[in-house]
Design an enzyme around this catalytic site. Sequence first.
Site, short mmCIF file in Angstrom:
data_model
loop_
_atom_site.label_atom_id
_atom_site.label_comp_id
_atom_site.label_asym_id
_atom_site.label_seq_id
_atom_site.Cartn_x
_atom_site.Cartn_y
_atom_site.Cartn_z
N GLN A 93 0.84 -1.21 0.04
CA GLN A 93 0.25 0.03 -0.08
C GLN A 93 0.89 1.24 -0.01
OE1 GLN A 93 -3.34 -0.31 -0.41
NE2 GLN A 93 -3.19 2.05 -0.69
N HIS B 290 2.41 2.98 -3.15
CA HIS B 290 1.49 3.90 -4.11
C HIS B 290 1.63 5.11 -4.18
CE1 HIS B 290 -1.32 1.00 -5.90
NE2 HIS B 290 -1.61 0.48 -4.94
N GLU C 260 -10.59 1.43 2.54
CA GLU C 260 -10.77 1.17 1.25
C GLU C 260 -10.30 -0.61 1.18
OE1 GLU C 260 -7.68 2.22 -1.43
OE2 GLU C 260 -8.56 1.83 -3.49
N HIS C 261 -9.19 -0.93 1.61
CA HIS C 261 -8.77 -2.16 1.88
C HIS C 261 -8.68 -2.84 3.15
CE1 HIS C 261 -6.67 -0.96 -2.15
NE2 HIS C 261 -7.17 -1.81 -2.65
N ASP D 220 -5.93 -6.81 -6.44
CA ASP D 220 -5.51 -5.59 -7.36
C ASP D 220 -5.44 -6.21 -8.73
OD1 ASP D 220 -5.43 -3.92 -5.27
OD2 ASP D 220 -3.24 -3.99 -4.94
N HIS E 169 -53.91 14.56 -9.65
CA HIS E 169 -53.65 13.26 -9.57
C HIS E 169 -54.71 12.47 -9.04
CE1 HIS E 169 -49.74 14.82 -9.24
NE2 HIS E 169 -49.03 13.65 -8.96
#
Lengths: 430, 430
Positions: A255, A258, A322-323, A356, A415
């Site tokens: 991670q 990145h 996220e993960h 991934d 209506h």
Amino acid sequence: MKTLDWNQLNGQARADALRRPALENSGREAQVADIIARVRGGGDATLLELTRAFDKAERSSLQLTEAEIKAAGQRVDQELKDAIELAIDNISAFHSAQLPAPISLDTRPGVRCELRYQAIEKVGLYVPGGSAPLVSTVMMLAIPARLAGCERVVLCSPPPINDAIIYTAHRCGVDAIYTLGGAQAVAAMAYGSETVTKVDKIFGPGNTWVTEAKRQVAADVDGAAIDMPAGPSEVLVIADGTADADFIAADLLSQAEHGPDSQVILVTPSRPLAERVEQALARQLAQLSRKDIATQALAESVTFICDDLAQAAAISNAYAPEHLIVQTAEPRLLLPSLRNAGSIFLGAWTPESVGDYASGTNHTLPTYGYARTYSSLGLADYQRRFTVQELSPEGLLAIGPAVELLAATETLDAHKNAVSLRLAKLEKQQ
Amino acid sequence: MKTLDWNQLNGQARADALRRPALENSGREAQVADIIARVRGGGDATLLELTRAFDKAERSSLQLTEAEIKAAGQRVDQELKDAIELAIDNISAFHSAQLPAPISLDTRPGVRCELRYQAIEKVGLYVPGGSAPLVSTVMMLAIPARLAGCERVVLCSPPPINDAIIYTAHRCGVDAIYTLGGAQAVAAMAYGSETVTKVDKIFGPGNTWVTEAKRQVAADVDGAAIDMPAGPSEVLVIADGTADADFIAADLLSQAEHGPDSQVILVTPSRPLAERVEQALARQLAQLSRKDIATQALAESVTFICDDLAQAAAISNAYAPEHLIVQTAEPRLLLPSLRNAGSIFLGAWTPESVGDYASGTNHTLPTYGYARTYSSLGLADYQRRFTVQELSPEGLLAIGPAVELLAATETLDAHKNAVSLRLAKLEKQQ
């Protein structure tokens, strides 16, 4: 990594420790708005001009030709093609399983209600450029588009586009590949040009130019919808004393590499494990090509020491990663108490990198806490749901009076009248 | 209504004829931002103060007490309660059918991929005030929230809240009812106060203050997600010469009475039908309580004369209406060619008002062309999807080498290493 003892933090300190850093606004709003306006006004000529200015690329056309696509494919190694094929197989299998079944139900006799699905007609995919060809991004965005039944799937990536990207896009059934990057690519897909198809929805990651352009076109009804809000990538690992420190360190680093803004968190009730992970990080870090990036990310990262796995789950739920990697003796036991994660990786043999690339799940996931409300990307994001209803005279007789009363309560006479007229006609027919 | 012959319009004229009027921006951005800032800073005290200023209501607390809720329920007529019960039954049946089944799939032996669902934890519903109590809005927003499994469901409506709204909210299982309207209600639910629960997602319609506040809190990651972009209500009717002109006129008027900005479109290959509808509109309009509103809306409305039903479908698809009514000899035959509609009403006995109140479908639908990419509101909007994966050693051995190669191609060494370390360990074990 910093180490913090969760139970020595008060409420505010806990909130602060889990807070992500503010997203850089970067003051690009005006610049991006200007690029979008220029693209809308100038079409292909402006796009070629911007590509010359920003990407230093001289091209006479925006779309790759069949010959260029074929030539690129021939330059890709067979070994890589085989790996891509394996990934495509798995991603296709998992996303095919997501094809929804329409619903048809009579809520009363003669009151038929249906939920149906249709593919979004035209979609645009963005694949960032740079030194590394993001073939996985191509697969994750294009495969569900095709399986969902989108009629036209186009892809933009800044020139020069790597052969592997071109090959993968073609293999995944992308209809057109444009040599366009940045805000101008997003603008081109949102509004169209002589060459570029105007799409209904834009998918894919990007730098701050791309992100800001996606935000702007999504706010314009004449623009295009987008997949989800963007933020830096992040992982949270829950581990107990039985976990392999080398594996955890490797997952944290995958991670951290990145980018310097990647978020990396370890939560464990085991202080000895935390120490072993720290040592393993030092060992592994030394050998990474992206050592500098990972070091920066780790400097901002934190290990929380907690009481037990239940508390670890609560910390993860509050952070909404996220993960989420779970390396405990019995990871599946923890699953029912986990929520607000983009994708969950269970057990020692499930590193984040399998998701991934090739397990079959999508790697496009909500970041920055959006996992509280946003979903991981799936077939549903390329389709829309709509309802259909059809009443028989019997059905209208059954629910019409209730509709009349509810409409009257809301003082919506017309209506009510739309029902009353019909009920009167049915009465006459009887 | 204006009448236009579709085949006498060129491409630009067609686009212009289908273009919705620009949404009034109303310059409320700064005012709404100010209200939000004040609510965030001042909590309950500010909320009570704003309620005093904007709603001219003196209240000492923001939340309705159990006694107030009980008393309101006792004042609602039994006949209305019965109608609400019928609607709740149907809406519950159709939305229950939308509960998704989780997916679990081995993409390879030992590579388990799952798609799971969880309810969004806390949701906030907004129900506009005004003279007419919008009980249908309460049902359409609250029923799917409860069925989806949201843990906390709160509702804001400006004071004085009508008894029927209070009764319906309580009946649909809303946990807390706050006497709050406008931008301050949205701010309170997005950020929380001493009394008001901070929610993850906000649902419901509103005026320009509410719409602008929803836009602003959705753009803030610390705020709340929202259901969908807002726009004026709209209907498109496709009819052939067999249709009942009175029914069509009634359906057009039930849209037109919503507001002067309501969009009303008739598409038909039959000029005689168009003329009969025009006459029926004049007759029915005279008797409506909301005659003035409907007259204004009709002045901006249009009938398109087209060649045939296939062309009518194409026009509808280009417009992407919120409501699409099909009154033709065989409406279901046209269904496969219809797309981009929020909800479709088939045949003479299916007025739009049945879907607004009681057929079972949701009346919260994408407007303003958003039906090209957005869905009609459903259970899915109250849930999120996430993935889980779990690999056995066998699974990792099967896909690990492909992941290593793909990670190396993307120059992500640490991603590769997270697999390589594990494969090495497995090799040693053998």
